[in-house]
Structure formats: structure tokens, C-alpha cells
Enzyme design. Structure first.
Site, PDB file in Angstrom:
ATOM      1  N   PRO A   1      10.894 -11.943   7.292  1.00 21.94           N
ATOM      2  CA  PRO A   1      11.335 -10.728   7.989  1.00 21.94           C
ATOM      3  C   PRO A   1      10.699 -10.598   9.374  1.00 21.94           C
ATOM      4  O   PRO A   1      11.370 -10.178  10.331  1.00 21.94           O
ATOM      5  CB  PRO A   1      10.881  -9.598   7.056  1.00 21.94           C
ATOM      6  N   TYR A   2       9.435 -10.945   9.493  1.00 19.27           N
ATOM      7  CA  TYR A   2       8.749 -10.876  10.779  1.00 19.27           C
ATOM      8  C   TYR A   2       9.388 -11.829  11.785  1.00 19.27           C
ATOM      9  O   TYR A   2       9.632 -11.460  12.939  1.00 19.27           O
ATOM     10  CB  TYR A   2       7.272 -11.210  10.585  1.00 19.27           C
TER      11      TYR A   2
END
Length: 254
Positions: free
Chosen positions: A157-158
Site C-alpha cells: 500500500p505504501y
């Protein structure tokens, strides 16, 4: 005090710690009037007191960048207080967990994307609207990451969020170049902050491993990122827009 940002009114998000707090100190030292935005009012108040005691012009507004109304209020506060918004450093971010993608929870994905992407989106919309009223336009720097240019394991996600920040940066730069608004990004390598301290604390040996992959062999200090952002926001980089500047000790050169 230098003059890199002399006379400019600059909004800094995520200003209560880490790179954001360092940016507030660097920008004010370079002559800017700074408005600090973050969720933790106590830290903001303390930092504003520190800066004003040194002769800087500084104030703060409590702001959660994931809330569009908060971003609008931060920009409106800046314009109402100082008459304009010349520059902005969209720094607020969230690291999330280092977990394999197939084990990552929806809550982590949602939190990381909301802060790192929607937060920048919310700020850009209102900052650009304010800068369009300036005769001289303005300058914006978004804080991405080397993770916005390459992949890093166990941080899907990052990585997705920071790639999105690069996309927003380039899109906005292209769209508003004719109106005198420059939009760039910094892409820090591993930088000493609360986020990285948390990652390193929960993953023994991670800092040593990352440093071993960095030609300079160390973790960056937040002031080093802030210095790069200050230059991109200044009038000394007038022909730079849509640029993603790695500040990574040579990590991406390998």
C-alpha cells in the site's frame, strides 16, 4: 537567516514531527513565513513558540489532511492571516505495516492511501486554487519516496500510494505550468523520523540492511530532505516542474 525563501508564505503539512518539523525550521531560517498544519496541536504550538522566539513569523492550524474541509481551512487560514499562499510542502504521510501483500488488512490499505494520496489530493486542490489568484503563481512540493519510483518488499500500500503521489505531481505540474504554478516532489530515501523509528523498532536489523543498500551507508537526517524541498520551492529553481528529486544517498543509482 538566509534568503532562499525570503518573503514567501509557506504552508507545511505534517509539520508536528520528522521531516515536516525540520521543514518548518529550515523554511523559517531561509526567510519564509510558515503556517504549520498537523493533527497534534500541542506539538504545533510548541514548534511555533520555538520559531517565533528566534524571530520567525509562524502560526499553526490543526488539520487532518484526509478531511477535505480541513485542507480547505488550512489554506483559508493562511490566506486570511497573511494575504496569500506562495508555496506549500505537502509532507503529511503514513508508513503503514511491513507485511506481505496477501496478509495485509484492508484497514492498513485504507489508512495509508487516505493519508498519502487523498491527503495530497485534498491539499493540492485548495493550494492551487489559492495560488491561481497570485500574480506570480506559486510552488508546491509533494513528499513522495524512493518507494514512489521503485518497489520495496512487504509495503504494497505504501508503494502504491507514493507512486500515486508522483502521478499527482506530474499531472498537476503539466496542468498548471502555463499559470505559473510549479509542482515538484522529493523522493527521500530512508530518513530518520517517527515512521522509520517505528519500522526499525518492529523489524530488528532492518536499518542496517537498508543502510547497506545505500551507497552513502547511512540514514538521512530530516533536515536534508527539508533543504531539498526549500530549494524546489524557491525562485532559484524556476524552470523545474514535474520533477521528482531523489534525496536518497545514491540508493536509486544502483
Amino acid at each position: 537567516m538566509s534568503d532562499l525563501l525570503n518573503g514567501k508564505v509557506v504552508l507545511v503539512t505534517g509539520a508536528s514531527s520528522g521531516i515536516g518539523a525540520s521543514a518548518a525550521r529550515v523554511f523559517s531560517r531561509e526567510g519564509a513565513t510558515v503556517v504549520l498544519a498537523a493533527r497534534r496541536e500541542g506539538r504545533l504550538a510548541s514548534l511555533v513558540e520555538e520559531l517565533t522566539q528566534k524571530g520567525a513569523q509562524a502560526s499553526y492550524v490543526v488539520c487532518d489532511v484526509t478531511v477535505a474541509e480541513d485542507a480547505a481551512r488550512a489554506v483559508a487560514f493562511t490566506v486570511d492571516t497573511y494575504g496569500r499562499l506562495d508555496a506549500a510542502f505537502n509532507n503529511a504521510g503514513l508508513g503503514g505495516d511491513r507485511t506481505p501483500l496477501h496478509l495485509m488488512g484492508d484497514d492498513v490499505y485504507d489508512a495509508v492511501m487516505d493519508t498519502n494520496v487523498r491527503g495530497v489530493w485534498n491539499c493540492l486542490r485548495h493550494e492551487i486554487a489559492a495560488m491561481l489568484t497570485n500574480a506570480s503563481g506559486g510552488a508546491i512540493v509533494n513528499n513522495s519516496s524512493v518507494g514512489g519510483l521503485v518497489a520495496i518488499p512487504a509495503a504494497a500500500p505504501y508503494i502504491a500510494a507514493k507512486h500515486a503521489v508522483v502521478g499527482l505531481t506530474r499531472a498537476a505540474a503539466d496542468e498548471y505550468a502555463q499559470q505559473g504554478i510549479r509542482v515538484n516532489a522529493v523522493a527521500p530515501g530512508t530518513t530518520r523520523s517517527e515512521i522509520t523509528a517505528d519500522w526499525f523498532g518492529r523489524n530488528p536489523g532492518l536499518e542496517e540492511m537498508v543502510n547497506s543498500m545505500t551507497p552513502q551507508g547511512r540514514t538521512a537526517e530530516p533536515e536534508e530532505i527539508a533543504n531539498a524541498a526549500a530549494w524546489l520551492l524557491s525562485d532559484r529553481s524556476p524552470f523545474l516542474t514535474g520533477t521528482v528529486l531523489p534525496v536518497d544517498g545514491g540508493f536509486l543509482n544502483q
